[in-house]
Design an enzyme around this catalytic site. Structure first.
Site, PDB file in Angstrom:
ATOM      1  N   SER A   1     -32.491  55.418 -44.539  1.00  0.00           N
ATOM      2  CA  SER A   1     -33.588  55.964 -43.741  1.00  0.00           C
ATOM      3  C   SER A   1     -33.195  55.960 -42.269  1.00  0.00           C
ATOM      4  O   SER A   1     -32.480  55.066 -41.805  1.00  0.00           O
ATOM      5  CB  SER A   1     -34.861  55.133 -43.938  1.00  0.00           C
TER       6      SER A   1
ATOM      7  N   GLY B   1     -35.043  56.814 -38.303  1.00  0.00           N
ATOM      8  CA  GLY B   1     -36.290  57.044 -37.591  1.00  0.00           C
ATOM      9  C   GLY B   1     -36.055  57.096 -36.102  1.00  0.00           C
ATOM     10  O   GLY B   1     -34.926  57.053 -35.619  1.00  0.00           O
TER      11      GLY B   1
ATOM     12  N   GLU C   1     -36.785  54.862 -33.947  1.00  0.00           N
ATOM     13  CA  GLU C   1     -36.465  53.577 -33.332  1.00  0.00           C
ATOM     14  C   GLU C   1     -35.353  52.824 -34.033  1.00  0.00           C
ATOM     15  O   GLU C   1     -34.786  51.894 -33.457  1.00  0.00           O
ATOM     16  CB  GLU C   1     -37.708  52.686 -33.310  1.00  0.00           C
TER      17      GLU C   1
ATOM     18  N   VAL D   1     -31.927  52.336 -41.136  1.00  0.00           N
ATOM     19  CA  VAL D   1     -32.033  51.343 -42.198  1.00  0.00           C
ATOM     20  C   VAL D   1     -30.911  51.572 -43.207  1.00  0.00           C
ATOM     21  O   VAL D   1     -30.711  52.691 -43.678  1.00  0.00           O
ATOM     22  CB  VAL D   1     -33.410  51.407 -42.896  1.00  0.00           C
TER      23      VAL D   1
ATOM     24  N   LYS E   1     -32.078  46.641 -41.017  1.00  0.00           N
ATOM     25  CA  LYS E   1     -32.705  47.506 -40.022  1.00  0.00           C
ATOM     26  C   LYS E   1     -31.977  47.315 -38.696  1.00  0.00           C
ATOM     27  O   LYS E   1     -32.041  46.246 -38.090  1.00  0.00           O
ATOM     28  CB  LYS E   1     -34.192  47.173 -39.877  1.00  0.00           C
TER      29      LYS E   1
ATOM     30  N   ASP F   1     -49.344  51.570 -35.637  1.00  0.00           N
ATOM     31  CA  ASP F   1     -48.680  52.802 -36.082  1.00  0.00           C
ATOM     32  C   ASP F   1     -48.898  52.984 -37.578  1.00  0.00           C
ATOM     33  O   ASP F   1     -48.000  53.400 -38.313  1.00  0.00           O
ATOM     34  CB  ASP F   1     -47.187  52.751 -35.758  1.00  0.00           C
TER      35      ASP F   1
END
Length: 515
Positions: free
Chosen positions: A259, A261, A263, A266, A288, A404
């Site tokens: 993954s 994103g 920020e 992963v 992460k 969030d």
């Protein structure tokens, strides 16, 4: 032609008998007969001359004939001599290769290069004669234009009408052209001196400024590439952290990225063995890695600078420290949720900006997000009530607001919802905590109303159900205005008293924490 009789004695006539037997007498010399053609032969003359030279200089060894390395005229029993001979042969081949490279690169170009500084030809070992001059093999190129002469200290040269000052346009132009050679190697300036190029001060200053700007930009790009983490790539420091985890046995292997994103990135990994037996490492882990660039998520400070847990350590001038605090904040928030029994990833270890957690999924396949999964109406209704319960637990027991929360940060695994991505979560007493809670309620309410859950509350009802504030208003604008007024009261009290103010009823509200 008749043979010619050659006698060695001046008197060739016969002598007395006693003279032939006397040891003191003149010895009889044998005569040598040869033809006139043999006497005039050049080969015979050379042989006679060589015999005379060998008789006079017997110690001189002729080395001019034939190649140098033959083994006939040198003593090959010495290892040092053999090594020198091999080295000289290698140097000859190396220089020949350099000449071929020069010829290949230069071609018919007017501007040529020379590898003279890299040659290894010995002074007594040269294939070219003294009469042949190859300008490519010399250190000085006669076709290269000389640099402009400097102006004397008095500031001018010449006399009378022929006087030339240091401010002369032609002189300054040539000097500026020569000064371009001091630019960075990456800035291509060409052969301005050979072309007798004259640059004005204005043009030279503009080129100089542009060269410095390009040099700084190149340095920034190189530093950004070396010290940033973006997309699926990691910087050297992050790779070193991951290598240490694998070499230390904390992780068995890292399989790949699962993954990306705004920020973080992963990765999936298989867990190893813990150094201490107190904590067991999950079989599958999620790594992460928080991005060290702030290009995609520039408003991080909004979530962390007013959090009383980290605001004393916050420094906007050092982005790497902000990233480490961001990772540390997620670790603390996950531990609070885990202690409250909220389904979330289990923290394994935190190393700077790398957080290792338990993997939500199975066999390298991550659990699907709530927005991507297809559930029956009963399962969707069950998921809604579970999320409502988790929001209340998060608010009252963990004293946190997700900040969030949406269908993108909720996973469906083993028949229940799991919350992830809590690095931006804040406490309700944060200056924007209630605003973040109202935004979470709007996202949750809109999603479940869209998927057809009839029991889904609207955002204002959900906000009051989670917080217990029971704010009433005729419109959403008035509702948000009252939320901002409550945040303002709490912020003013914090500035005056230095501690958090309780603005909630006393029935089961979050505890008040002093700084």
């Amino acid at each position: 032609m008749d043979p010619v009789e050659i006698a060695a004695a001046p008197d060739a006539g016969p002598g007395p008998a006693w003279q032939s037997k006397c040891p003191w007498g003149t010895p009889n010399t044998t005569s040598m007969s040869c033809s006139l053609a043999d006497v005039m032969s050049e080969q015979l003359a050379k042989e006679l001359q060589l015999e005379e030279e060998n008789a006079v200089f017997p110690e001189v060894v002729a080395v001019t004939e034939g190649p140098f390395i033959t083994g006939d005229n040198v003593d090959t029993s010495s290892d040092l001599m053999l090594a020198q001979m091999l080295q000289m042969e290698f140097d000859r081949e190396y220089d020949a290769q350099l000449r071929r490279e020069e010829k290949k690169i230069n071609g018919d170009s007017k501007v040529s290069i020379s590898f003279e500084n890299y040659r290894k030809v010995h002074p007594y070992d040269s294939d070219s004669s003294e009469d042949e001059v190859d300008w490519q093999d010399t250190r000085h190129d006669p076709y290269r234009a000389d640099k402009p002469t400097t102006t004397p200290r008095k500031g001018f040269i010449g006399k009378g009408k022929d006087i030339t000052t240091k401010h002369d346009e032609v002189v300054c132009g040539r000097k500026n052209t020569a000064r371009m050679e001091n630019f960075a190697p990456e800035f291509q300036v060409g052969d301005g001196i050979g072309m007798d190029l004259k640059l004005s001060n204005q043009v030279f200053n503009a080129l100089k400024q542009h060269a410095y700007s390009e040099e700084r930009r190149s340095a920034r790009l190189h530093e950004k590439k070396e010290h940033s983490t973006a997309e699926k790539a990691v910087d050297p420091k992050t790779r070193l952290l991951l290598y240490k985890m694998v070499n230390g046995g904390l992780l068995e292997t890292i399989t790949g990225c699962i993954s990306t994103g705004k920020e973080s990135v992963v990765f999936h990994a298989y867990g190893g063995k813990s150094a201490t037996e107190e904590k067991e490492i999950p079989a599958e882990c999620a790594i992460k890695v928080f991005k060290t660039t702030l290009n995609e998520f520039k408003n991080r400070d909004k979530y962390i600078k007013d959090d009383y847990r980290f605001k004393d350590r916050f420094s906007k001038l050092n982005p790497r420290k902000v990233i480490r605090m961001w990772a540390e904040k997620e670790m603390h928030n996950l531990k609070r949720m885990q202690n409250a029994g909220i389904p979330c990833p289990e923290v394994v270890i935190l190393k700077k900006h790398v957080l290792v957690m338990s993997f939500i999924g199975q066999d390298q396949v991550p659990a699907p997000k709530l927005k991507d999964v297809t559930l029956s109406s009963e399962d969707m209704r069950k998921a809604y009530y579970q999320i409502l319960n988790m929001m209340q637990q998060l608010y009252k027991e963990c004293n946190l607001v997700h900040a969030d929360l949406s269908e993108y940060n909720m996973l469906w695994h083993d028949g229940k919802v799991w919350l992830i991505d809590v690095s931006q979560s804040v406490e309700p007493t944060h200056p924007h905590g209630l605003e973040f809670l109202f935004r979470d309620c709007r996202n949750v309410s809109q999603f479940f109303q869209k998927v057809g859950v009839a029991e889904a509350l609207n955002e204002r009802e959900l906000f009051n159900a989670v917080s217990g504030l029971n704010i009433t208003a005729d419109s959403e604008v008035d509702f948000q205005a009252k939320i901002e007024a409550l945040e303002k009261v709490n912020e003013d009290h914090v500035q005056k008293q230095g501690k958090k103010l309780s603005m909630f009823p006393s029935n089961g509200d979050p505890p008040i924490y002093d700084e």
